[in-house]
Design a protein around this motif. Sequence first.
Motif, PDB file in Angstrom:
ATOM      1  N   GLU A  68      82.811 155.700  25.006  1.00 19.55           N
ATOM      2  CA  GLU A  68      84.026 155.487  24.214  1.00 19.55           C
ATOM      3  C   GLU A  68      84.191 154.034  23.792  1.00 19.55           C
ATOM      4  OE1 GLU A  68      88.055 155.933  26.157  1.00 19.55           O
ATOM      5  OE2 GLU A  68      88.000 157.749  24.930  1.00 19.55           O
ATOM      6  N   SER A  69      83.931 153.104  24.726  1.00 13.31           N
ATOM      7  CA  SER A  69      84.047 151.680  24.429  1.00 13.31           C
ATOM      8  C   SER A  69      83.143 150.916  25.387  1.00 13.31           C
ATOM      9  CB  SER A  69      85.494 151.203  24.571  1.00 13.31           C
ATOM     10  OG  SER A  69      85.929 151.303  25.917  1.00 13.31           O
ATOM     11  N   VAL A  70      82.864 149.639  25.043  1.00 13.70           N
ATOM     12  CA  VAL A  70      81.952 148.812  25.835  1.00 13.70           C
ATOM     13  C   VAL A  70      82.626 147.480  26.150  1.00 13.70           C
ATOM     14  CG1 VAL A  70      79.702 147.679  25.929  1.00 13.70           C
ATOM     15  CG2 VAL A  70      79.939 149.878  24.742  1.00 13.70           C
ATOM     16  N   LEU A  71      82.552 147.093  27.414  1.00 12.70           N
ATOM     17  CA  LEU A  71      82.991 145.783  27.895  1.00 12.70           C
ATOM     18  C   LEU A  71      81.745 144.961  28.192  1.00 12.70           C
ATOM     19  CD1 LEU A  71      85.260 143.859  29.151  1.00 12.70           C
ATOM     20  CD2 LEU A  71      84.756 145.010  31.321  1.00 12.70           C
ATOM     21  N   LEU A  72      81.568 143.834  27.528  1.00 16.72           N
ATOM     22  CA  LEU A  72      80.402 142.985  27.766  1.00 16.72           C
ATOM     23  C   LEU A  72      80.632 142.168  29.040  1.00 16.72           C
ATOM     24  CD1 LEU A  72      77.731 142.416  26.158  1.00 16.72           C
ATOM     25  CD2 LEU A  72      78.829 140.297  25.422  1.00 16.72           C
ATOM     26  N   MET A  73      79.669 142.207  29.971  1.00 18.48           N
ATOM     27  CA  MET A  73      79.835 141.583  31.276  1.00 18.48           C
ATOM     28  C   MET A  73      78.606 140.746  31.641  1.00 18.48           C
ATOM     29  SD  MET A  73      81.219 144.933  33.367  1.00 18.48           S
ATOM     30  CE  MET A  73      81.690 143.988  34.834  1.00 18.48           C
ATOM     31  N   SER A  74      78.824 139.698  32.432  1.00 20.80           N
ATOM     32  CA  SER A  74      77.721 138.986  33.059  1.00 20.80           C
ATOM     33  C   SER A  74      78.263 138.309  34.316  1.00 20.80           C
ATOM     34  CB  SER A  74      77.098 137.956  32.107  1.00 20.80           C
ATOM     35  OG  SER A  74      75.848 137.514  32.604  1.00 20.80           O
ATOM     36  N   HIS A  75      77.351 137.692  35.076  1.00 23.30           N
ATOM     37  CA  HIS A  75      77.749 137.063  36.341  1.00 23.30           C
ATOM     38  C   HIS A  75      76.999 135.747  36.490  1.00 23.30           C
ATOM     39  CE1 HIS A  75      79.749 137.121  40.174  1.00 23.30           C
ATOM     40  NE2 HIS A  75      78.617 136.930  40.828  1.00 23.30           N
ATOM     41  N   PHE A  76      77.716 134.719  36.971  1.00 20.96           N
ATOM     42  CA  PHE A  76      77.136 133.383  37.084  1.00 20.96           C
ATOM     43  C   PHE A  76      76.572 133.155  38.483  1.00 20.96           C
ATOM     44  CE2 PHE A  76      80.412 132.774  33.737  1.00 20.96           C
ATOM     45  CZ  PHE A  76      79.536 132.499  32.692  1.00 20.96           C
ATOM     46  N   ALA A  77      75.374 132.582  38.511  1.00 18.05           N
ATOM     47  CA  ALA A  77      74.685 132.359  39.781  1.00 18.05           C
ATOM     48  C   ALA A  77      75.141 131.095  40.493  1.00 18.05           C
ATOM     49  CB  ALA A  77      73.176 132.283  39.537  1.00 18.05           C
ATOM     50  N   ASP A  78      75.619 130.095  39.732  1.00 17.41           N
ATOM     51  CA  ASP A  78      75.889 128.793  40.341  1.00 17.41           C
ATOM     52  C   ASP A  78      77.172 128.180  39.796  1.00 17.41           C
ATOM     53  OD1 ASP A  78      75.119 126.910  42.250  1.00 17.41           O
ATOM     54  OD2 ASP A  78      74.131 125.641  40.774  1.00 17.41           O
ATOM     55  N   ALA A  79      78.179 129.004  39.554  1.00 17.75           N
ATOM     56  CA  ALA A  79      79.446 128.481  39.049  1.00 17.75           C
ATOM     57  C   ALA A  79      80.116 127.559  40.058  1.00 17.75           C
ATOM     58  CB  ALA A  79      80.393 129.639  38.701  1.00 17.75           C
ATOM     59  N   ASP A  80      79.766 127.720  41.328  1.00 19.08           N
ATOM     60  CA  ASP A  80      80.351 126.891  42.378  1.00 19.08           C
ATOM     61  C   ASP A  80      79.464 125.706  42.739  1.00 19.08           C
ATOM     62  OD1 ASP A  80      78.376 128.578  43.361  1.00 19.08           O
ATOM     63  OD2 ASP A  80      79.267 128.710  45.355  1.00 19.08           O
ATOM     64  N   GLY A  81      78.331 125.539  42.044  1.00 17.13           N
ATOM     65  CA  GLY A  81      77.367 124.530  42.451  1.00 17.13           C
ATOM     66  C   GLY A  81      77.058 123.515  41.367  1.00 17.13           C
ATOM     67  N   PRO A  82      76.082 122.673  41.617  1.00 16.20           N
ATOM     68  CA  PRO A  82      75.797 121.563  40.707  1.00 16.20           C
ATOM     69  C   PRO A  82      75.236 121.996  39.353  1.00 16.20           C
ATOM     70  CG  PRO A  82      74.154 121.663  42.470  1.00 16.20           C
ATOM     71  CD  PRO A  82      75.245 122.622  42.844  1.00 16.20           C
ATOM     72  N   ARG A  83      74.542 123.112  39.285  1.00 14.83           N
ATOM     73  CA  ARG A  83      73.984 123.545  38.001  1.00 14.83           C
ATOM     74  C   ARG A  83      75.061 124.104  37.080  1.00 14.83           C
ATOM     75  NH1 ARG A  83      69.785 124.823  41.467  1.00 14.83           N
ATOM     76  NH2 ARG A  83      70.653 126.878  41.876  1.00 14.83           N
ATOM     77  N   GLY A  84      76.126 124.596  37.676  1.00 13.19           N
ATOM     78  CA  GLY A  84      77.214 125.117  36.869  1.00 13.19           C
ATOM     79  C   GLY A  84      76.829 126.352  36.074  1.00 13.19           C
ATOM     80  N   VAL A  85      77.437 126.502  34.902  1.00 11.51           N
ATOM     81  CA  VAL A  85      77.274 127.730  34.121  1.00 11.51           C
ATOM     82  C   VAL A  85      76.651 127.489  32.739  1.00 11.51           C
ATOM     83  CG1 VAL A  85      79.282 128.756  35.252  1.00 11.51           C
ATOM     84  CG2 VAL A  85      79.581 127.542  33.079  1.00 11.51           C
ATOM     85  N   ASP A  86      76.401 126.239  32.387  1.00 11.44           N
ATOM     86  CA  ASP A  86      76.058 125.936  31.001  1.00 11.44           C
ATOM     87  C   ASP A  86      74.798 126.648  30.523  1.00 11.44           C
ATOM     88  OD1 ASP A  86      78.285 124.398  30.844  1.00 11.44           O
ATOM     89  OD2 ASP A  86      77.253 122.465  30.968  1.00 11.44           O
ATOM     90  N   GLU A  87      73.768 126.665  31.355  1.00  5.44           N
ATOM     91  CA  GLU A  87      72.510 127.291  30.931  1.00  5.44           C
ATOM     92  C   GLU A  87      72.706 128.778  30.672  1.00  5.44           C
ATOM     93  OE1 GLU A  87      67.914 127.937  32.502  1.00  5.44           O
ATOM     94  OE2 GLU A  87      69.255 126.568  33.577  1.00  5.44           O
ATOM     95  N   GLN A  88      73.398 129.456  31.578  1.00  3.74           N
ATOM     96  CA  GLN A  88      73.647 130.879  31.377  1.00  3.74           C
ATOM     97  C   GLN A  88      74.570 131.113  30.193  1.00  3.74           C
ATOM     98  OE1 GLN A  88      74.116 131.818  35.979  1.00  3.74           O
ATOM     99  NE2 GLN A  88      74.074 133.704  34.800  1.00  3.74           N
ATOM    100  N   TYR A  89      75.587 130.267  30.068  1.00  5.97           N
ATOM    101  CA  TYR A  89      76.556 130.480  28.992  1.00  5.97           C
ATOM    102  C   TYR A  89      75.909 130.294  27.619  1.00  5.97           C
ATOM    103  CZ  TYR A  89      81.064 130.810  26.718  1.00  5.97           C
ATOM    104  OH  TYR A  89      82.111 131.220  25.935  1.00  5.97           O
ATOM    105  N   ARG A  90      74.956 129.385  27.507  1.00  3.91           N
ATOM    106  CA  ARG A  90      74.254 129.211  26.228  1.00  3.91           C
ATOM    107  C   ARG A  90      73.551 130.498  25.798  1.00  3.91           C
ATOM    108  NH1 ARG A  90      73.155 123.857  28.003  1.00  3.91           N
ATOM    109  NH2 ARG A  90      71.217 124.517  29.003  1.00  3.91           N
ATOM    110  N   ARG A  91      73.050 131.236  26.787  1.00  2.58           N
ATOM    111  CA  ARG A  91      72.394 132.506  26.452  1.00  2.58           C
ATOM    112  C   ARG A  91      73.408 133.580  26.047  1.00  2.58           C
ATOM    113  NH1 ARG A  91      69.354 131.646  31.909  1.00  2.58           N
ATOM    114  NH2 ARG A  91      67.578 130.374  31.262  1.00  2.58           N
ATOM    115  N   LEU A  92      74.611 133.468  26.579  1.00  2.00           N
ATOM    116  CA  LEU A  92      75.635 134.472  26.307  1.00  2.00           C
ATOM    117  C   LEU A  92      76.390 134.219  25.014  1.00  2.00           C
ATOM    118  CD1 LEU A  92      77.083 134.663  29.930  1.00  2.00           C
ATOM    119  CD2 LEU A  92      75.948 136.551  28.732  1.00  2.00           C
ATOM    120  N   ALA A  93      76.530 132.952  24.632  1.00  3.52           N
ATOM    121  CA  ALA A  93      77.403 132.590  23.518  1.00  3.52           C
ATOM    122  C   ALA A  93      77.088 133.340  22.222  1.00  3.52           C
ATOM    123  CB  ALA A  93      77.366 131.077  23.304  1.00  3.52           C
TER     124      ALA A  93
END
Length: 367
Positions: A161-186
């Motif tokens: 019926e509908s789709v919710l786009l989802m992902s999960h961050f591996a290091d949101a609490d750490g030094p690498r942060g989310v930028d690398e993953q977010y670039r792939r998602l943007a």
Amino acid sequence: MSHSKPSLISRPIRARIDLAALRHNYLVARRHAGAARAFAVVKADAYGHGLLRTVRALRDLADGFALLDLADAVALRDAGITQPIVLLEGIFATGDVAVCAEYGLRPAIHCAEQIAMLRAAPPGVRLAVGLKVNSGMNRLGFRPAVVPAVLAELRTLPAVESVLLMSHFADADGPRGVDEQYRRLAPLIADFAGEVSLANSAALLRHAHTVHDWVRPGLVLYGGSPFADESAESLGLLPVMTLGSRIIAVQEVAAGERVGYGGLFTATQPTRVGVVACGYGDGYPRHAPGGTPILVDGRRTQTIGRVSMDMLACDLSELPGAGVGSPVTLFGEGLSADEVAAAAGTLSYEMFCALTKRVPVIETGGD
């Protein structure tokens, strides 16, 4: 002649669940979410706090709930919960599709086998789904390059019926942060017309740009900090679970004597040792080393020696007023679970989930 049953006094260990603190923490998460809605993550029996207890406490606040087990989700519907419910690992058999449709559950779809289950659904079945993107954690989900094709396929299926786009961050609490993953998602997000859910507790608090239509706070609901360098208190969070017990014996140990299994602690001077009714059989971490903080009569001291199944020892040498019957806080109010977990080389997540069934639970802060 009738005889009444004697009053039974159990071991003094108790876990207190403060439902007012739980609600407070959800509202802290909601303030960080802004206009986004928040799935309260209640997987693993609400991180050991009790699924139904937790959901009932949040039922008038939470925008939705997220968990793993289909049976648990059905139990929430049977208990009158009407908010959206997302199944974070999705479906495991074709028959799950019809159950999800009947109960209004949204399974996360993360592999081709689950798409085949949707394709095999009986005629007339319609349900909302999530599409899990593997943006770099390499746990669940489709790689970004194939997501447009997967989306196109999902939209051809009569059951979807509908789709919710989802992902999960591996290091949101750490030094690498989310930028690398977010670039792939943007780019996917930019081209996606539906709702998006990315931010877990750490991303919600520290990476505001990851907040879209839905966020998924988990640990913060229960009063734990996702960050090693920032306390729960500094984040405005309150402890929900407090594990408490009492001193059940005191030993006067001479210099040179040892304490506990393996004799890991050797007294260098005369030492008053308190024995606490709490051990790994109750869920306290067995690997917590001597020196792990503990409160006795509201004052800080430390554990001594090895944790055993039913007991652990602590140093009462600087607490002359403490003795048999003195209250003990293992973690919770007055002693952060994060601090105890760090001393034990683990995480507060694990300590909460480890609470065993033999520990009585007391609720406070209810309506």
